[in-house]
Design an enzyme around this catalytic site. Structure first.
Site, mmCIF file in Angstrom:
data_model
loop_
_atom_site.group_PDB
_atom_site.id
_atom_site.type_symbol
_atom_site.label_atom_id
_atom_site.label_comp_id
_atom_site.label_asym_id
_atom_site.label_seq_id
_atom_site.Cartn_x
_atom_site.Cartn_y
_atom_site.Cartn_z
ATOM 1 N N GLY A 1 80.732 33.678 69.975
ATOM 2 C CA GLY A 1 80.201 32.434 70.521
ATOM 3 C C GLY A 1 80.129 32.412 72.032
ATOM 4 N N CYS B 1 91.738 20.924 66.586
ATOM 5 C CA CYS B 1 92.661 20.258 65.660
ATOM 6 C C CYS B 1 94.081 20.442 66.200
ATOM 7 C CB CYS B 1 92.512 20.764 64.235
ATOM 8 S SG CYS B 1 92.333 22.546 64.085
ATOM 9 N N ASP C 1 83.614 23.467 68.061
ATOM 10 C CA ASP C 1 84.891 23.237 67.367
ATOM 11 C C ASP C 1 85.711 24.515 67.504
ATOM 12 O OD1 ASP C 1 86.920 22.366 65.723
ATOM 13 O OD2 ASP C 1 85.835 22.761 63.870
ATOM 14 N N LYS D 1 82.316 21.032 58.603
ATOM 15 C CA LYS D 1 81.504 20.260 59.559
ATOM 16 C C LYS D 1 80.030 20.610 59.432
ATOM 17 C CE LYS D 1 85.298 19.648 62.883
ATOM 18 N NZ LYS D 1 86.301 20.479 62.172
ATOM 19 N N CYS E 1 81.159 27.356 66.256
ATOM 20 C CA CYS E 1 82.300 27.980 65.560
ATOM 21 C C CYS E 1 82.381 27.327 64.180
ATOM 22 C CB CYS E 1 83.589 27.777 66.347
ATOM 23 S SG CYS E 1 83.484 28.273 68.091
ATOM 24 N N ALA E 2 81.462 27.688 63.306
ATOM 25 C CA ALA E 2 81.160 26.870 62.129
ATOM 26 C C ALA E 2 82.089 27.062 60.938
ATOM 27 C CB ALA E 2 79.722 27.141 61.687
ATOM 28 N N ALA E 3 82.597 28.273 60.722
ATOM 29 C CA ALA E 3 83.386 28.539 59.522
ATOM 30 C C ALA E 3 84.717 27.764 59.561
ATOM 31 C CB ALA E 3 83.650 30.036 59.403
ATOM 32 N N PRO E 4 85.229 27.349 58.400
ATOM 33 C CA PRO E 4 84.767 27.689 57.046
ATOM 34 C C PRO E 4 83.584 26.876 56.544
ATOM 35 C CG PRO E 4 86.737 26.342 56.914
ATOM 36 C CD PRO E 4 86.521 26.629 58.382
ATOM 37 N N ARG F 1 85.119 34.853 57.507
ATOM 38 C CA ARG F 1 85.005 33.387 57.447
ATOM 39 C C ARG F 1 83.550 32.963 57.241
ATOM 40 N NH1 ARG F 1 88.833 29.983 59.662
ATOM 41 N NH2 ARG F 1 87.320 28.937 61.005
#
Length: 315
Positions: free
Chosen positions: A231, A303, A248, A182, A176-179, A204
């Site tokens: 994902g 988060c 993430d 990481k 779940c890479a965007a934005p 995104r």
């Protein structure tokens, strides 16, 4: 008939957190609450691909410190302190020469054992201002090739990347890479043999592309594949192949929820979406596990402070 005034989503979020986190965190909640409601402080992740050798000195002159190496040093000090405490207890239990030998063995073991933060890559550098210092970093500047010198992000967002402990040549999936913060940090290690950066949101993902083009040279970008799959279905795309997987997941994004009305998951129209988050998170974690090869490592992170979105999903 008069309609009831609309309660802001931020107020709904804070009420929800006051109810749940006060029980979970107890006496710690008031200070955590104050932290959530304070203006966000950013860290400056140095871009190793840019010609920015002058930046560390510039930031240190502003009283910023490199928090990763600082944390590593504190961990080593803690490790030595723990060894001293153990040696002291051994001295109380032993006597004479045997007690001295025991103490010397414990100290030698503490000096020779790897630090608690051995997995931290020395190539990742992130500067932060001390607690109580609300100085803001200047905007990132481009070098002669147009690559920006640092990326502003929440410094805590680097912790999952450090925990992933990427080794040279590893094939890495950021599910779940965007934005893209990481993803950029993973590339800063210089260890990724191949990096798959995926996010279900096409809008995104466009932001992710922008970050890669602003910070990463083409020869490194060519080692990154950016996709927009759901994902949860990743195992059907390329399962059982990655050495390291970062999951993430979407979450209540606690700080955003109490500070911003825009795209707030506590909006009344998104109640069901919020309630289904733990199920979505579990499905993404399972997909991340299935994407990993035998013996691989998977890091799950959010988060959010919610136990339902963290330990309950993992357990």
């Amino acid at each position: 008939a008069a309609t009831a005034p609309r309660v802001p989503s931020t107020r709904l979020a804070l009420h929800h957190f006051d109810t749940s986190y006060s029980l979970h965190l107890g006496p710690l909640w008031p200070s955590v609450r104050a932290g959530l409601l304070c203006e966000q402080k950013y860290g400056a992740l140095l871009n190793n691909f840019a010609a920015a050798g002058h930046v560390p000195q510039e930031l240190e002159l502003l009283n910023a410190t490199e928090f990763i190496s600082e944390a590593s040093q504190k961990a080593q000090q803690w490790q030595r302190g723990a060894a001293l405490g153990e040696a002291a207890r051994g001295c109380q239990e032993g006597s004479g020469e045997g007690r001295t030998v025991m103490q010397a063995e414990m100290m030698t073991q503490a000096e020779m054992s790897p630090p608690l933060c051995a997995s931290i890559s020395s190539k990742i550098k992130c500067y932060t201002f001390p607690r109580g210092d609300i100085t803001r970093f200047r905007p990132a500047w481009p070098d002669s090739l147009g690559l920006l010198d640092y990326y502003l992000m929440d410094a805590a967002s680097l912790l999952p990347v450090l925990a992933l402990n990427v080794q040279p040549g590893d094939s890495v999936l950021d599910l779940c890479a965007a934005p893209g913060g990481k993803t950029l940090a993973l590339l800063q290690t210089g260890f990724c043999g191949h990096l798959a950066a995926n996010d279900v949101s096409i809008s995104r993902t466009k932001r992710l592309y922008q970050i890669l083009h602003s910070y990463v040279p083409k020869e490194i970008r060519d080692t990154v594949s950016v996709t927009s799959y759901d994902g949860r279905d990743w195992d059907q795309v390329k399962g059982g192949t990655f050495h390291k997987v970062l999951v993430d997941v979407p979450c209540t994004t606690d700080r955003h929820s109490v500070m911003e009305e825009d795209n707030n998951i506590f909006h009344r129209r998104r109640t069901k979406e919020r309630q289904m988050l733990p199920m979505l998170q579990l499905q993404l974690l399972m997909a991340g596990i299935l994407a990993a090869r035998p013996g691989a490592e998977v890091v799950y992170c959010t988060c959010s402070l919610s136990p339902l979105q963290n330990e309950c999903v993992v357990e």
